[in-house]
Design an enzyme around this catalytic site. Structure first.
Site, PDB file in Angstrom:
ATOM      1  N   CYS A 160       0.810  -1.219   0.000  1.00  0.00           N
ATOM      2  CA  CYS A 160       0.000   0.000   0.000  1.00  0.00           C
ATOM      3  C   CYS A 160       0.842   1.267   0.000  1.00  0.00           C
ATOM      4  CB  CYS A 160      -0.964  -0.013   1.187  1.00  0.00           C
ATOM      5  SG  CYS A 160      -2.347  -1.149   0.943  1.00  0.00           S
ATOM      6  N   ASP A 187     -13.864   2.987   2.301  1.00  0.00           N
ATOM      7  CA  ASP A 187     -13.121   1.813   1.870  1.00  0.00           C
ATOM      8  C   ASP A 187     -13.714   1.120   0.648  1.00  0.00           C
ATOM      9  OD1 ASP A 187     -11.049   1.606   4.036  1.00  0.00           O
ATOM     10  OD2 ASP A 187     -12.849   1.601   5.266  1.00  0.00           O
ATOM     11  N   HIS A 231      -8.693 -10.320 -14.951  1.00  0.00           N
ATOM     12  CA  HIS A 231      -8.112  -9.733 -16.155  1.00  0.00           C
ATOM     13  C   HIS A 231      -6.607  -9.634 -15.964  1.00  0.00           C
ATOM     14  CE1 HIS A 231      -7.985  -7.524 -19.894  1.00  0.00           C
ATOM     15  NE2 HIS A 231      -7.328  -6.538 -19.325  1.00  0.00           N
TER      16      HIS A 231
END
Length: 347
Positions: free
Chosen positions: A17, A51, A140
Site C-alpha cells: 500500500c 473503503d 483480467h
C-alpha cells in the site's frame, strides 16, 4: 515455497500500500468527481474517501464493491499473493460486509518473471479467498512493466449494518485491531535487513483476514470503521475526523507496534510514502513538541493489510475490545477517543 528466480521487490519501484498516491494528490484528482448525486441507491460513493462503494439493492440487501492491487512488498510469490488478496478483501469487512466473490487483477512483466512464479502469486491469492469462503470467479491480466496483483471484491450486508468512516461521535473510544509497522518492515526487506522472525511476524499480520468487521458492524455501539492502509494511522484517522466533523485524539504510547518496528524506524528503515503522507496532511495533525521523528514516521507508516480502526461508544469499549481479542486479534488496543472539534491530535 521455492524462491523466485528474480527478486520480486527488485522489479517494483514501490511495494504494498506504499504504492498508493499521496493523499494530497488523490484529493486533487478526485476534486471534481461527482458523488452520489441522483443515485439514491448509492449509499457510499467517493464523498467520504471510504473503503468501498455501497449500493442498496433492496430493503434487505446492500452490494459492496471494491478493488485493490499493488506491487510486491515481499519476494516470495505465494506470500505476495496472500497479502494482496487479504488486503483487498479487507475493504468489504471494513464496511461491515461479508465477501461473496472476487476477480483477479494481474499485470506481469512476462519477459522477467516465469509462468511458475505467476502461478504461485495466483495460488496465494486463491488460498486466502478460500479461507474467506469465496471463489476467484475470473479476472483480467496484462503484460506490465512491473508486477501488479490484487482483487476486485464483491460483498453484501444489510443496510443497517453498513459502517462508514464518517459516523464517529464525540465520546466514542478508538480501537486499533492490528499492530503497525508493516511499511518499516517492508523497507527493511528491500535492504535485506529484516530477520526471519520479523518476516514471520509481518506475514502473520498481513495475511490475517479482518473478518471481525462483519461482526462489529452488527453492534449498534460501533459507529464507524475503516481499515488502516497506505495513508498510515494518522491519515486514516484524519479521514474519520473529516467525515465525522469531529476531532480524534490518539495516545501514541497505546498504539500497538510490531516487535521490531521501533528499532528499525530508529535505524532509518522507513518508506518514502511515510514522508509523502506527512507532507499531505501534517498541517491537520497536532504532535507533541517532543515527538521524536521516528515516532512520527511510524504513525504515518503505510500499512498493507493493516488493522481496523473502530469508533465505538466509550461505555462499551472494554466489551468490544474483548470481542476483538477473542476473535484472534491479540494486538488490539484502545488508542484514543473522539471529541468535538476538528483534526487529529497525538498525545
Amino acid at each position: 515455497m521455492n524462491a523466485p528466480q528474480v527478486r520480486l521487490t527488485s522489479l517494483a519501484h514501490g511495494g504494498g500500500c506504499g504504492c498508493k498516491l499521496a493523499p494530497s494528490m488523490l484529493q486533487k484528482i478526485l476534486a471534481d468527481t461527482s458523488t452520489a448525486g441522483p443515485f439514491r441507491e448509492l449509499l457510499v460513493g467517493t464523498e467520504t474517501g471510504d473503503d468501498a462503494a455501497v449500493w442498496q439493492l433492496d430493503t434487505d440487501t446492500c452490494i459492496i464493491a471494491t478493488t485493490d492491487f499493488f506491487m510486491p512488498m515481499v519476494d516470495d510469490p505465494f506470500d505476495f499473493g496472500r497479502i494482496a488478496a487479504t488486503n483487498a478483501i479487507s475493504d468489504v469487512y471494513a464496511m461491515g460486509g461479508k465477501p461473496i466473490m472476487a476477480l483477479a487483477i494481474l499485470g506481469m512483466p512476462i519477459d522477467k518473471i516465469t509462468p511458475d512464479t505467476v502461478r504461485q502469486i495466483l495460488a496465494g491469492g486463491s488460498a486466502v479467498c478460500a479461507d474467506a469462503g469465496i471463489p476467484v470467479a475470473g479476472g483480467h491480466s496484462i503484460d506490465c512493466p512491473e508486477p501488479v496483483y490484487g482483487l476486485a471484491v464483491i460483498g453484501t450486508c444489510r443496510p443497517e449494518h453498513v459502517r462508514r468512516n464518517a459516523d464517529a461521535k464525540p465520546g466514542d473510544a478508538l480501537i486499533l485491531t492490528k499492530a503497525i509497522g508493516v511499511g518499516v518492515y517492508s523497507a527493511a526487506i528491500k535492504k535485506g535487513a529484516l530477520p526471519a522472525s520479523g518476516y514471520t511476524d509481518m506475514i502473520a499480520t498481513t495475511t490475517q483476514l479482518n473478518r471481525i468487521g462483519t461482526e462489529l458492524a452488527k453492534l449498534p455501539e460501533v459507529h464507524a470503521i475503516t481499515d488502516v492502509t497506505g495513508f498510515g494511522l494518522l491519515g486514516h484517522a484524519l479521514e474519520i475526523a473529516r467525515g465525522s466533523k469531529a476531532a480524534l485524539t490518539i495516545k501514541s504510547a497505546d498504539v500497538p507496534l510490531l516487535p521490531s518496528a521501533v528499532s528499525l524506524a530508529q535505524k532509518g528503515f522507513v518508506t518514502g510514502a511515510s514522508e509523502r503522507n506527512w507532507a499531505s496532511y501534517g498541517q491537520e495533525v497536532r504532535l507533541p513538541v517532543d515527538c521524536p521523528d521516528w515516532r512520527r514516521k511510524l504513525l504515518t507508516d503505510p500499512q498493507t493489510s493493516g488493522g481496523l480502526l473502530v469508533s465505538c461508544e466509550g461505555a462499551a469499549v472494554d466489551t468490544i475490545l474483548q470481542i476483538i481479542i477473542d476473535a484472534g486479534f491479540d494486538a488490539a488496543r484502545r488508542i484514543g477517543q473522539v471529541e468535538a472539534g476538528a483534526g487529529v491530535s497525538v498525545l
